[in-house]
Design an enzyme around this catalytic site. Structure first.
Site, PDB file in Angstrom:
ATOM      1  CG  HIS A  68      -2.240   1.098   1.197  1.00  0.00           C
ATOM      2  ND1 HIS A  68      -1.850   2.450   1.387  1.00  0.00           N
ATOM      3  CD2 HIS A  68      -3.321   0.931   0.446  1.00  0.00           C
ATOM      4  CE1 HIS A  68      -2.953   2.952   1.246  1.00  0.00           C
ATOM      5  NE2 HIS A  68      -3.668   2.167   0.607  1.00  0.00           N
ATOM      6  CD  GLU A  90      -2.654   5.633  -0.762  1.00  0.00           C
ATOM      7  OE1 GLU A  90      -2.482   6.001   0.243  1.00  0.00           O
ATOM      8  OE2 GLU A  90      -3.738   5.317  -1.208  1.00  0.00           O
ATOM      9  CG  HIS A 108      -5.318  -0.287  -3.088  1.00  0.00           C
ATOM     10  ND1 HIS A 108      -5.308   1.032  -3.765  1.00  0.00           N
ATOM     11  CD2 HIS A 108      -5.350   0.322  -1.691  1.00  0.00           C
ATOM     12  CE1 HIS A 108      -5.685   1.935  -2.633  1.00  0.00           C
ATOM     13  NE2 HIS A 108      -5.662   1.509  -1.567  1.00  0.00           N
TER      14      HIS A 108
HETATM   15 CO    CO Z   1      -5.588   2.832  -0.054  1.00  0.00          CO
END
Ligand code: CO
Length: 297
Positions: A180, A210, A242
């Site tokens: 993530h 991210e 995702h």
């Molecule tokens: Co997220």
């Protein structure tokens, strides 16, 4: 009988009464200890992805056959979307602990099903601390660590992750794990994982949606290795939004599309780490530590 002997007989009688009648102690008495387990995941709005949670629950049930297991999702947005889409209520960690306390659970081992000890994990630490010695509720609450945690543990986690790589994948093909990523200082766990992973499998790479490493970092590393084929896998407990969209989706900005455009042959694996027993074992091991710690508090 002397006064002293009478007093001793009276004291003994009172002692026997208090032992045989717990209610004798009145309102101030503490409830009988009752242990429970609370599993906390980020959560997912994709119902099929919850196969990972079913698998985790099965493993936890097997390891703790006599203990009740409850669930909470730490992501508020996920809980709200589930309420809107499915009309179902998923509890937050705080709501789940409050309910468990009300139901008479005095000791709860909470297990984080997060991948790194980032912001979701530190929030959970604060929630757990707040539920210790709760009046008429939970007395002892412990927290099991995220998947990636201590140095000695990293090697076991890496062995478990590597064991999930597809058997069809050849050694000169890359496996790219999509984590993530976060603005939290714990983002360092992703480059950290790369260090341990590289020792075991030189063509295994860690990227994030991210945080760092970025997809650009991954493309550069793939080119430096003269790799032509890439296997994309989520480094998340579930293959949710995702994994299905940012990683494997048909849109031009998905990792699959970008890597294909860059000339790589891409295979995608839509399974969360929670669907692999080897990885789940690491979480169960952390839960065992938290559960055993209930008796030491
Ligand atoms: Co997220």
């Amino acid at each position: 009988m002397t006064f002293g002997r009478t007093f001793r007989w009276l004291a003994l009688l009172l002692l026997l009464l208090s032992l045989s009648m717990p209610a004798f102690a009145g309102h101030g008495s503490t409830d009988a200890p009752k242990k429970g387990i609370l599993l906390v995941a980020f959560g997912t709005t994709v119902p099929e992805a919850r196969a990972a949670f079913d698998n985790i629950e099965k493993a936890v049930r097997k390891a703790f056959p006599d203990t009740e297991i409850r669930w909470a999702y730490s992501a508020r947005q996920v809980r709200h979307t589930i309420r809107e889409n499915e009309g179902a209520t998923m509890l937050s960690p705080a709501a789940a602990l409050a309910r468990m306390g009300d139901e008479g659970f005095t000791e709860v081992a909470v297990q984080s099903l997060h991948t790194i000890p980032g912001s979701e994990y530190s929030d959970l630490q604060r929630t757990v601390a707040a539920f210790r010695d709760m009046p008429k509720g939970t007395r002892t609450v412990t927290l099991g660590e995220a998947l990636l945690s201590r140095p000695h543990d990293m090697e076991a986690a890496v062995q478990a992750i590597v064991s999930t790589f597809p058997t069809q994948r050849k050694a000169d093909e890359a496996v790219v794990l999509m984590g993530h990523g976060t603005h939290h200082p714990a983002n360092i766990y992703y480059p950290g994982l790369q260090y341990y992973l590289g020792k075991v499998d030189p063509n295994a790479l860690v990227g994030t949606v991210e945080g760092v490493p970025t997809l650009d970092d991954i493309v550069a590393a793939l080119k430096a290795r003269s790799v032509h084929t890439v296997w994309l896998m989520p480094l998340m407990s579930v293959a949710g939004d995702h994994a299905r969209n940012d990683m494997a989706g048909p849109e031009p900005d998905s990792w699959k599309s970008i890597l294909e455009k860059a000339g790589f042959t891409v295979h995608t694996v839509l399974k969360g780490t929670g669907e692999y027993d080897a990885v789940v074992d690491i979480w169960v091991h952390h839960l065992r530590t938290a559960f055993d710690a209930l008796d030491k508090q």
